[in-house]
Write an enzyme that holds these catalytic residues in place. Structure first.
Site, PDB file in Angstrom:
ATOM      1  N   ASP A   1      38.456  37.401  36.492  1.00  0.00           N
ATOM      2  CA  ASP A   1      39.061  38.719  36.501  1.00  0.00           C
ATOM      3  C   ASP A   1      39.651  38.953  35.113  1.00  0.00           C
ATOM      4  O   ASP A   1      39.807  38.022  34.322  1.00  0.00           O
ATOM      5  CB  ASP A   1      40.148  38.810  37.575  1.00  0.00           C
ATOM      6  CG  ASP A   1      40.396  40.242  38.026  1.00  0.00           C
ATOM      7  OD1 ASP A   1      40.066  41.173  37.269  1.00  0.00           O
ATOM      8  OD2 ASP A   1      40.942  40.438  39.135  1.00  0.00           O
ATOM      9  N   TRP A   2      39.994  40.190  34.810  1.00  0.00           N
ATOM     10  CA  TRP A   2      40.423  40.534  33.462  1.00  0.00           C
ATOM     11  C   TRP A   2      41.762  39.864  33.129  1.00  0.00           C
ATOM     12  O   TRP A   2      42.757  40.093  33.809  1.00  0.00           O
ATOM     13  CB  TRP A   2      40.497  42.046  33.328  1.00  0.00           C
ATOM     14  CG  TRP A   2      39.218  42.687  32.852  1.00  0.00           C
ATOM     15  CD1 TRP A   2      39.109  43.621  31.868  1.00  0.00           C
ATOM     16  CD2 TRP A   2      37.869  42.438  33.295  1.00  0.00           C
ATOM     17  NE1 TRP A   2      37.783  43.964  31.666  1.00  0.00           N
ATOM     18  CE2 TRP A   2      37.003  43.256  32.521  1.00  0.00           C
ATOM     19  CE3 TRP A   2      37.315  41.597  34.254  1.00  0.00           C
ATOM     20  CZ2 TRP A   2      35.625  43.262  32.687  1.00  0.00           C
ATOM     21  CZ3 TRP A   2      35.926  41.588  34.417  1.00  0.00           C
ATOM     22  CH2 TRP A   2      35.104  42.413  33.650  1.00  0.00           C
TER      23      TRP A   2
END
Length: 867
Positions: A222-223
């Site tokens: 995920d970012w």
């Protein structure tokens, strides 16, 4: 691309470069090796594209909790195909969707992004969505693996879950989707599970995903969800997103020097990235393509179908629905969600829609289409916004000019004191360095800026003409990243330049939302509005990404809360029918935070404490409004819009209740189709609606109230959702799988085949439409194991089918089941087990409405692992 040949020719530096993304939405390109940059985009209900600011508009589909409630795998597949078309128009090779995290609590900030509380429904809808998307050459990214079920402390919290609950509830939807759809990419969760971040968990990424399940796809973070270098690479995390690298890059070279990593570790990770690049090359989607929108009659028809088929009819005891055009002369449309189209929840799921149809617009259009002299009147009644509604739709670049505003940038101060309250707004400014029009009044200036002309840290002017649609005093609000002032008709209205209060906007770098009142405005009169900002301070604040600033301006006509409710009740009383559209919106349900309660009024108290710049009388008077309108006119249809459940203390007084979720572009037309019977409702709630929050199985162990030394104990084990309500003998407000229709259905003649030694068997039953209205019924099959050697749910969903029946038609339905319908996970043996003995087969219209019962017998114990 020949992957082996390409890998052999890459230098070590090139390989390390590929392990991290390039910016927010691309993988790294190595042109000299024939490796292009692959493009990604959010999200689950639409393809936003690569720009936050001035992005290309997109189609917004219903929120996943609504799509899950359709129980319609064919619809999910068609939505996936349409999203692939949207991806192609935006040059996108990888869609960061779907989300299949379990809806463990109605408070989860991203609950609307997931399909269901039940793993079978969750996994099957996800698989259909993925198959539709990937059939058109676009990679799905199933996320967030695993137990990412709350937003509270989402980067650090440890979800402490038993192995059995992990396997049966939280991993199961991923397992089903991987088995039935083979998503080409997977995204890891931010959180820890049992003490270790998933992005560096060998158990989850290598042992379970790749070895046990045989997963062949690429795994990305995920970012900003990578917290280690060697550990994440060895665990099996292929790609760190976004770029530039924080945990890889030169740190990988250092780990190789220290032999914490070896060249083979890097090759293994790079190979998975190259495999996805090769898929992108075969897709026919151009690389680095300009972004476009799609808007066709066929797409609008699908958006409308999806909106209608996601709506659940919860109550219709007085038979008000479907509405009869001939019996109506005046319709009251009331409520905070009626006039503004609440298309989706907030966060990464939110996007700029190509167009929207609000409930008011859809109802008015339907009334007009049906002919006659039906009058449609509107009243707000009460407001439920956390922030004032955006100016979008009320602004033009100049009086009578194009919609939107003009945003101008200067690298050096354009005039003496740019922010001074007594500045001559009419004076000529120094020549600007760059400018752009925008349609938005919510501008996250992290992209879409010509970086060759505009420095990070400078001066911005946002200018527009505001035209209110109602006369009166209007409240305006603004929050910004930087320091600035809002001028209204050449006078200072909001001061955010003098020690502005810090807020939560713009990733915590913005000011608190501040409000002021512009008095005595006239409807349809144009007013000049100008916001000036100095963003120099952003340079010194350590932004994690380039950002030129942030702007959010909202407005709403001021009103007396008591008078507004009285006005709504009066309108309802004067009308043949009142359609009351209430609910939440992207301010309340969003990535980044969880809801504190399912009560509207407690929400008000909570946010008064957190957002001190909001007025103390934040008007969240929804329940008061509902009660007043119901008493004024019993012929009231209550339409609730929310991604997850809200409390309904007025439910006994309401004869007609509809759950509309967030319906995307066509939510207004889809709602009207249901209300007038153009579409017969067929959706059933994909998550249980509690009467009280205290009744939910996860009540004591969710969010900040359940946090214990940085971890959340999943105390309910496998008894999530309806499983928990049933084991505790607690009756929900609306049970899982419940939903009404304008048709009635009869179940009969259940038969089961003898079970084969491998656990496969079939069931057959008849389903009859006993009404005069064609309709669709979601028949649900549950299995119970009353003789189990350990506690099991009273029943578990193991199959469902959506059947279309003409009036009076009877159809025979056959469903094939296997050992997966019988088994539980045995932690002691580390495998799945189906114990010999008798199992109950329960067929019904919901988890609480079993119509048929049967039995099957398993003669021998079965054990297995893997898919």
């Amino acid at each position: 691309m020949d992957i082996d040949q390409t890998l052999s020719k890459l230098t070590l530096v090139q390989k390390v470069k590929l392990l991290t993304g390039s910016g927010w939405w691309h993988t790294e390109a190595i042109p000299e090796a024939g490796i292009p940059a692959v493009r990604m985009s959010d999200g689950p209900n639409g393809v936003r594209g690569t720009q936050f600011f001035n992005g290309v508009p997109s189609s917004c589909f219903p929120a996943s909790s609504g799509l899950g409630s359709s129980f319609d795998v064919d619809l999910a597949r068609e939505v996936g195909k349409a999203l692939a078309d949207e991806c192609r128009a935006k040059g996108c090779h990888i869609l960061l969707a779907p989300t299949v995290n379990t809806q463990r609590s109605p408070l989860g900030g991203r609950g609307f992004e997931s399909f269901s509380e039940d793993p079978l429904l969750n996994g099957n809808i996800a698989a259909a969505y993925i198959n539709g998307l990937q059939s058109n050459g676009v990679s799905a990214t199933i996320k967030h693996f695993v137990a990412n079920d709350q937003e509270f402390q989402r980067f650090s919290i440890s979800s402490d879950v038993s192995e059995r609950a992990l396997r049966e509830i939280y991993l199961k939807p991923f397992q089903i989707a991987i088995r039935d759809a083979n998503p080409w990419a997977l995204m890891t969760a931010y959180n820890r599970v049992n003490g270790l971040h998933v992005s560096e968990s060998k158990k989850f990424l290598e042992d379970i995903l790749r070895r046990e399940w045989g997963y062949k796809g690429m795994i990305m973070s995920d970012w900003t969800g990578v917290y280690s270098t060697a550990e994440s690479i060895q665990a099996g995390l292929d790609l760190e997103m976004p770029g530039p690298s924080v945990m890889r890059g030169n740190a990988v070279i250092r780990c190789l020097m220290a032999e914490k990593l070896f060249p083979g570790d890097i090759d293994t990770r790079v190979r998975k990235i190259l495999e996805l690049v090769k898929r992108a090359q075969h897709s026919g989607i151009p690389f680095d393509a300009p972004e476009k929108s799609i808007d066709t009659p066929a797409l609008r028809a699908l958006l409308r179908t999806a909106a209608a088929d996601s709506i659940v009819l919860l109550k219709n005891s007085a038979g008000i629905l479907p509405l009869s055009a001939a019996a109506l002369t005046k319709i009251a449309v009331i409520g905070p969600n009626a006039k503004i189209a609440m298309t989706s929840g907030g966060g990464s799921a939110r996007l700029l829609s190509t167009y929207t149809v609000s409930p008011l617009e859809g109802i008015a259009a339907a009334a007009k289409e049906l002919g006659g002299n039906v009058e449609v009147k509107y009243a707000l009644g009460a407001a439920t916004h956390r922030f004032l509604p955006l100016l979008d739709g009320y602004i033009r670049q100049s009086e009578g000019g194009d919609p939107g505003a003009l945003v101008e940038f200067w690298n050096a101060p354009p005039s003496g004191d740019f922010l001074a309250p007594d500045v001559d707004l009419g004076a000529s400014l120094a020549e600007r360095d760059w400018s752009t029009p925008t349609l938005e009044s919510n501008c996250f200036l992290m992209d879409g800026i010509d970086a060759t002309k505009v420095n990070v840290g400078g001066y911005i002017r946002y200018s527009t003409v505001f035209t209110p649609d109602e006369s009166g005093d209007w409240e305006l609000s603004v929050n910004i990243a930087g320091r600035g002032n809002l001028f209204f008709d050449n006078s200072l209205l909001v001061d955010l330049s003098t020690n502005p209060e810090p807020g939560e906007s713009w990733f915590g770098f913005g000011t608190a939302d501040k409000r002021a009142v512009a008095k005595g405005l006239q409807a349809n009169k144009a007013y000049k509005l100008e916001l000036r900002i100095n963003t120099l301070e952003l340079v010194s604040r350590g932004l994690p990404f380039p950002c030129w600033g942030g702007i959010r301006i909202g407005a709403s006509r001021q009103f007396d809360e008591k008078e507004a409710i009285e006005e709504a009740a009066k309108l309802a009383k004067e009308s043949d029918v009142a359609i009351l559209v209430i609910g939440l919106n992207h301010d309340w349900e969003s990535e980044g935070f969880d809801r504190p309660n399912i009560e509207y009024t407690i929400l008000s108290c909570f946010y008064r404490q957190r957002l001190t710049s909001l007025p103390p009388s934040l008007p969240l008077l929804t329940n008061t409004l509902v009660t007043a309108v119901l008493r004024a006119n019993p012929n009231t249809i209550v339409v609730n819009q929310s991604g997850t459940p809200v409390a309904m203390p007025w439910i006994a007084e309401a004869s007609t209740v509809v759950q509309a979720f967030y319906g995307g572009n066509e939510l207004g037309n889809g709602l009207a189709d249901i209300l007038w019977g153009k579409v017969n409702p067929s959706a059933k709630v994909s998550l249980s609606f509690p009467e009280r929050l205290e009744d939910t199985p996860s009540f004591t162990s969710f969010g900040d109230k359940g946090q214990e030394a940085g971890k959340i104990l999943y105390n309910e084990g496998v008894f999530v959702g309806y499983r928990g309500y049933e084991i505790a003998n607690t009756k929900p407000l609306f049970p899982f799988g419940f939903g009404l229709s304008y048709s009635t259905f009869e179940y009969s003649r259940l038969k089961t085949t003898p079970m084969l030694p491998d656990g496969t068997f079939s069931i057959t039953f008849e389903l009859k439409n006993t009404s005069s209205v064609p309709g669709r019924e979601v028949a649900q099959v549950y299995i119970a194991d009353p003789q189990a050697s350990l506690p099991r749910p009273r029943k578990e969903l193991k199959g469902f089918i959506k059947v279309s029946l003409q009036a009076g038609e009877t159809r025979s339905v056959t469903m094939d089941l296997n050992r997966e319908a019988l088994g539980f996970y045995d932690e002691r043996r580390g495998c799945w087990v189906a114990e010999k003995g008798a199992f109950e087969v329960l067929v019904g219209a919901s988890s609480a409405d079993v119509r048929l019962k049967g039995k099957v017998e398993l003669d021998v114990d079965l054990t297995w692992t893997g898919l």
